[in-house]
Design an enzyme around this catalytic site. Structure first.
Site, short mmCIF file in Angstrom:
data_model
loop_
_atom_site.label_atom_id
_atom_site.label_comp_id
_atom_site.label_asym_id
_atom_site.label_seq_id
_atom_site.Cartn_x
_atom_site.Cartn_y
_atom_site.Cartn_z
N ARG A 1 26.89 31.53 20.04
CA ARG A 1 27.14 31.49 21.53
C ARG A 1 25.48 31.09 21.98
O ARG A 1 24.53 31.75 21.85
CB ARG A 1 27.17 32.83 22.00
N ASP B 1 23.41 44.98 25.80
CA ASP B 1 22.64 43.78 25.88
C ASP B 1 22.28 43.36 27.35
O ASP B 1 22.52 44.15 27.95
CB ASP B 1 23.43 42.55 25.31
#
Length: 535
Positions: free
Chosen positions: A163, A448
């Site tokens: 990602r 996150d």
């Protein structure tokens, strides 16, 4: 093009292995060809947000109805991505890489984005770690126990899906001759693809990607053009790349079919998250009135009516077009010191994964290796020996435009504890991020950047709307400052003066209040945070 602004003593070891002349030439070509279009699309985001502010509405696009009504499917899925029933997520540091690859999950989302603070060290070492994994040079020794960890046999390892960063964040350490920074998305994608595409094909896999924070099908088209160009440049057959798009913005939820269509030769699926999606709703409808005020983030589960509309529409869209539908994150970190709380939390994870599997999802995310068996059992019970359930077309799903933004269908309301939790989590996460850590354990959850984004956005929205909390107090800037000051005092008492001073707690406190209380809403917390990130 060359790295800039890197002090000699901070230059990552083995940097020259990554930044070869050929790799830099490739990045320069990507930058000069695609950054101007990236800039145009970021400007379109601003214009679209202005339209949402004016109308307080979104709808499916009339000009793309022919795509939604058309008869087409995405490219056939490669063998390595057929079975995605459990995916583990995490940053690309060496320890995480070994643990994720060995976890028993089918896929590892190797994250250069929300789970990674983009220090130059992290950017370069992440690239090295992935190549080392493919060359079977990846291992690490636990500093505390001295125990050595190495990769399991190749057939037991998770398939890597990388990602890159979102389109909005530049990489300040790589600039062209005119001083313009290269988009972080092109750096992460470009280096990974250039270094590993051929190597992955030799291993029977391929360069696979998760695409974050996409807001429109035009942005998906840009990615598709990047893929076509990159494959031609490196002499890789067209269609080798496969991309899964995270539907984590409210605008993308209205363009799922169009996004798959633009990427149809490279698409492998869509993913449904939670925190970034809620962050996007708040961002876009932050000043649209009381009916768009979200309650405490933990009160907004995937079973909320507007979230059910989003998640079920995603399954129907994916399976109609032959793509995988991947579910959301189980972020719980098992706590062996409290067996009762641990069992209750694991039961919630199990119920969540059972729901996703029965809804038609083909796989789902976990943040910790101990959760892999829990998620796998839920999907095994539904899938059996099948790799996926794309044959479940979910034609019973009928989602209207208003269903996706029916935030006022929730009965829960903002609370004082919700405000305090937003402050606590925001400060703790930002402090770790400023020290270079993007995946942070907070209150037994792996968090996150999306967590910090929804936390600070809710503070902004509640204060702007003058929400009255369950205690009768009004959400104000003064209340947020008081709660933040109390939290800072509590952290100092908990850590001790020396550890507190050694950390970046005051800077984290100040940055949270800056973005939460600013009259001008900041689109991404990571933009001002990046200016304060060392290295």
């Amino acid at each position: 093009m060359a790295p800039t602004g890197v002090a000699p003593d901070r230059r990552p070891a083995r940097q020259d292995e990554v930044l070869t002349d050929a790799a830099l030439d490739f990045l320069a070509a990507l930058h000069h060809r695609f950054t101007p279009r990236r800039d145009e699309l970021l400007a379109r985001r601003t214009a679209r947000r202005a339209e949402i502010a004016r109308t307080a509405a979104l709808d499916f696009l009339p000009e793309t109805a022919h795509i939604r009504d058309g008869d087409w499917r995405v490219a056939e899925c490669p063998p390595a991505l057929q079975d995605r029933r459990v995916e583990i997520t995490g940053p690309t540091d060496r320890k995480m890489a070994v643990n994720a690859l060995n976890s028993g999950a089918k896929v590892w989302l190797a994250d250069f984005e929300d789970a990674s603070a983009p220090t130059w060290q992290n950017v370069i070492e992440g690239q090295l770690n992935l190549t080392d994994a493919y060359e079977r040079r990846l291992d690490f020794t636990d500093a505390n126990s001295g125990k050595e960890y190495a990769l399991r046999p190749a057939e037991e390892l998770a398939t890597v899906v990388a990602r890159p960063r979102g389109w909005h964040l530049d990489e300040r350490h790589l600039r062209d001759a005119g001083g313009t920074a290269v988009p972080g998305a092109l750096v992460d994608f470009g280096l990974y693809f250039f270094r590993n595409a051929r190597r992955l094909l030799d291993l029977g896999k391929g360069p696979y990607f998760y695409l974050p924070k996409t807001e429109s099908h035009q942005e998906a088209r840009l990615w598709n053009d990047v893929f076509v160009f990159a494959q031609d440049w490196c002499g890789i057959p067209q269609g080798t790349i496969r991309a899964t798009v995270l539907i984590e913005t409210i605008t993308a939820a209205y363009e799922m079919e169009e996004i798959l269509y633009e990427l149809r030769d490279h698409a492998s699926g869509l993913n449904a998250g939670r925190w970034d999606y809620l962050f996007s709703i708040v961002k876009n409808f932050r000043d649209a009135g009381e009916r768009f005020v979200l309650p405490d983030r933990n009160a907004v589960t995937m079973t909320a009516p507007f979230m059910r509309a989003y998640t079920e529409l995603l399954v129907r869209t994916c399976h109609k077009r032959g793509a995988h539908a991947i579910g959301g994150m189980a972020a719980f970190i098992p706590n062996r010191r409290d067996p009762e709380a641990n069992a209750a939390a694991l039961e919630k994870v199990r119920a969540d994964k059972d729901r996703e599997a029965h809804d038609g999802y083909d796989g789902s995310w976990v943040a910790h290796p101990d959760l892999v068996p829990v998620a796998r059992a839920a999907f095994d019970a539904v899938l059996g020996d099948r790799p996926h359930q794309k044959d479940r077309l979910r034609e019973d799903v009928d989602v209207r435009a208003g269903d996706l933004i029916a935030v006022d269908s929730l009965e829960a309301r903002p609370t004082f504890e919700g405000l305090r939790n937003a402050v606590q989590v925001g400060i703790r996460y930002i402090e770790a991020w400023l020290r270079g850590s993007g995946a942070v354990a907070i209150f037994n959850l792996m968090e996150d950047a999306a967590t910090a984004e929804i936390s600070r956005s809710q503070l902004w929205q509640w204060i702007d709307a003058g929400v009255v909390l369950d205690t009768g107090e009004k959400a104000t800037a003064e209340l947020a400052r008081r709660v933040a000051a109390d939290e800072l005092d509590a952290l100092r008492a908990e850590l001790g003066d020396a550890a507190f001073t050694a950390g970046r707690w005051q800077q984290a406190h100040d940055l949270l209040l800056q973005v939460a209380l600013s009259e001008e809403y900041v689109d991404f917390l990571t933009l001002p945070a990046y200016e304060r990130l060392e290295g």
